[in-house]
Every structure is written in C-alpha cells, then in structure tokens.
Design an enzyme around this catalytic site. Structure first.
Site, PDB file in Angstrom:
ATOM      1  N   CYS A   1       0.834  -1.233  -0.094  1.00 12.27           N
ATOM      2  CA  CYS A   1       0.018  -0.136   0.094  1.00 12.27           C
ATOM      3  C   CYS A   1       0.770   1.359  -0.037  1.00 12.27           C
ATOM      4  O   CYS A   1       1.743   1.579   0.953  1.00 12.27           O
ATOM      5  CB  CYS A   1      -0.826  -0.157   1.254  1.00 12.27           C
ATOM      6  SG  CYS A   1      -1.892   1.500   1.487  1.00 12.27           S
TER       7      CYS A   1
ATOM      8  N   CYS B   1      -0.835   3.676  -6.696  1.00  9.26           N
ATOM      9  CA  CYS B   1      -1.878   3.073  -5.393  1.00  9.26           C
ATOM     10  C   CYS B   1      -2.018   1.677  -5.900  1.00  9.26           C
ATOM     11  O   CYS B   1      -2.306   1.403  -7.185  1.00  9.26           O
ATOM     12  CB  CYS B   1      -3.041   3.873  -5.513  1.00  9.26           C
ATOM     13  SG  CYS B   1      -4.512   3.159  -4.457  1.00  9.26           S
TER      14      CYS B   1
HETATM   15  N1  DGL Z   1      -4.135   0.750  -1.983  1.00  8.41           N
HETATM   16  C1  DGL Z   1      -3.569   1.921  -1.299  1.00  8.41           C
HETATM   17  C2  DGL Z   1      -2.381   2.612  -1.910  1.00  8.41           C
HETATM   18  O1  DGL Z   1      -1.647   1.838  -2.580  1.00  8.41           O
HETATM   19  C3  DGL Z   1      -4.599   2.906  -0.729  1.00  8.41           C
HETATM   20  C4  DGL Z   1      -6.125   2.819  -1.313  1.00  8.41           C
HETATM   21  C5  DGL Z   1      -6.997   3.561   0.052  1.00  8.41           C
HETATM   22  O2  DGL Z   1      -7.147   4.670  -0.010  1.00  8.41           O
HETATM   23  O3  DGL Z   1      -7.066   2.846   0.967  1.00  8.41           O
HETATM   24  O4  DGL Z   1      -2.287   3.505  -1.726  1.00  8.41           O
END
Ligand code: DGL
Length: 269
Positions: free
Chosen positions: A81, A191
């Site tokens: 993430c 993301c």
């Molecule tokens: N998947 C996450 C990232 O790579 C974030 C998504 C969210 O806002 O929860 O930043």
C-alpha cells in the site's frame, strides 16, 4: 540474521497488507516470482480507504498491524500500500525485527522512460501530500513536469462497484483527463488498487503511453531480502486471506476482482 533463527522462521508465511484488496495486485507478482512461499494477506477493510485518513492515524494503525503480524508469526512483511508506506514505513521498520518491503510510486523508473518530459502520477491524496512523495519527486524528477493527480473515491469504487462500473468510469474520466491534456507519456500507478483499472486508464491516454506499477520490482526486492536473511523457501504455496471487516463481502470482492472463490477469515490485529 543467524542461520538457526532463519531456519525456524523459514516455514512461516510472508505477510502482505493493504487497506483493502489493492494489495492483491502486488500479491499476484509475489506469487509469480516466489510461488513456493506461503502468504498471509491482510485487508484492513474496516478502515478502507486509507487515502483520506490523517497521517498519524495511518502510522499508528500500520505499527499496530505490523506488531500483530510479527506476533502471529510471519517471516517478512510487504506493505502493499503506497499510502501506508508514505505514512508508516519508517515507524514499522523501527517497530519490528523482520525484513520489511515497502513500496512507493514508480517515479524513478518513470524518469528513465519519459520522452515528453511529462510524467503523470495517480495516487491517493495522503500519498501525494506526504513528505516521502515530495522527497521522491524532489530527488529524482525535479527537472521534469510531474502531474500528481489525487484520486479520492477511486479505490473504494473499484472495490464496492467493480473496475468496470459506471462509477469508476466517471472517476477515471475526471482523474485521467489532466494527464492526457498535459501530454504525459508515462503514467505511474501510485496506488495498488489502480492496476485493476490499468486498461481503462490506458484507453483514456494516447496510444503508446506507458503505465507503471510496482508489483514486479517489489517481488524482486522481497526475494533479495529473503535470500540475504537465509529465509527463502520453506512454504507450500498456501494463501490465507484475512480482513478486519466483513469476510463475506471481502470474499465476494476477491471473486469479482480475481475470479477466484477464496475463503476469507476475520482477523483483528
Ligand atoms: N491501495 C492503497 C495504496 O496503494 C490505498 C487505497 C486507499 O485509499 O485505501 O495507496
């Protein structure tokens, strides 16, 4: 790390965590490269989206999850993430004594690939506002034009409505337009949810635009770290998926995104 400790840890799974199911795009790359390992994937969907939450909340939550994973018994941690990395990577590294792989938007490879000198970055608000991201751009892309486009609502819409939904299409129209207008020739998927909509993003950009995600480099980095700690191998290719939210709804989302019916368990860090 001493060899004896290495061999004890060896059989334990690799933990992978994200706010939700974006990290599955990273997990896919990990399993492609290291199929013999066992994985424990944790989706913190009770707190999805991370992208609009305060940095201090994300830091505390990240450390809490990392410590609970270490107690549960894992041999390495992948923060799948970008938002959690931006807020909590240093604090997590300081809190646990395990190899940690963190990921960041692929600005460095984008700098090498661009011909137009314009790079687009799609990420969460929190990632783009972070000091870590500002430093990344300042250190590597200060001579280029970087269009950093926050995408509020996109990660949730991908999970709740699906990558091909009209809601996602409307959001993508809005968020991708400034990149196309500025003639960005490389788009960084900053993301881990966005690879689920990579084709839809590509369709909104001129032909030949390169899209970058971080799954493969993260897998290579994990392999290097495990090898350096004598922790490679020892698993059976098993995958456990857990959530802090509702297992049935996460299981349905996994099926929609991955086309696989997986048992999802509840886990509270
Ligand atoms: N998947 C996450 C990232 O790579 C974030 C998504 C969210 O806002 O929860 O930043």
């Amino acid at each position: 790390m001493p060899a004896a400790r290495g061999s004890l840890l060896n059989k334990q799974p690799i933990a992978v965590f994200d706010s939700g199911l974006g990290g599955l795009t990273v997990l896919r790359a990990l399993r492609d490269r290291l199929p013999q390992e066992d994985y424990f994937y944790f989706a913190d969907t009770r707190f999805l989206p991370y992208g609009d939450r305060p940095e201090v909340f994300l830091r505390e939550r990240g450390v809490l999850i990392a410590k609970a994973l270490a107690r549960r018994g894992v041999k390495a941690l992948v923060i799948a993430c970008n938002t959690a990395t931006a807020a909590a990577a240093e604090a997590i590294r300081a809190a646990i004594d395990l190899p940690v792989v963190a990921l960041e938007p692929g600005v460095k490879p984008a700098v090498v690939l661009t011909h137009s000198g314009v790079i687009g970055v799609l990420a969460t608000t929190r990632t783009l506002e972070s000091e870590r991201f500002q430093r990344l751009v300042g250190n590597h892309a200060h001579h280029l034009q970087v269009i950093a486009q926050a995408c509020p609502g996109l990660a949730e819409a991908i999970e709740a409505q699906g990558p091909d939904s009209p809601q996602v299409a409307v959001l993508l129209d809005t968020f991708v337009a400034p990149l196309a207008a500025a003639a960005a020739d490389v788009v960084v998927l900053g993301c881990t949810h966005y690879p689920w909509v990579a084709e839809a993003i590509a369709r909104r950009m001129p032909a030949g635009t390169r899209l970058l995600d971080t799954g493969e480099p993260v897998a290579r980095q994990l392999e290097r770290l495990l090898a350096a700690s004598n922790l490679l191998g020892g698993g059976h290719g098993r995958l456990t998926v857990a959530t802090s939210g509702a297992p049935a709804s996460v299981s349905a989302t996994v099926e929609r995104l991955w086309g696989t019916n997986l048992h999802v368990e509840h886990w509270e860090p």
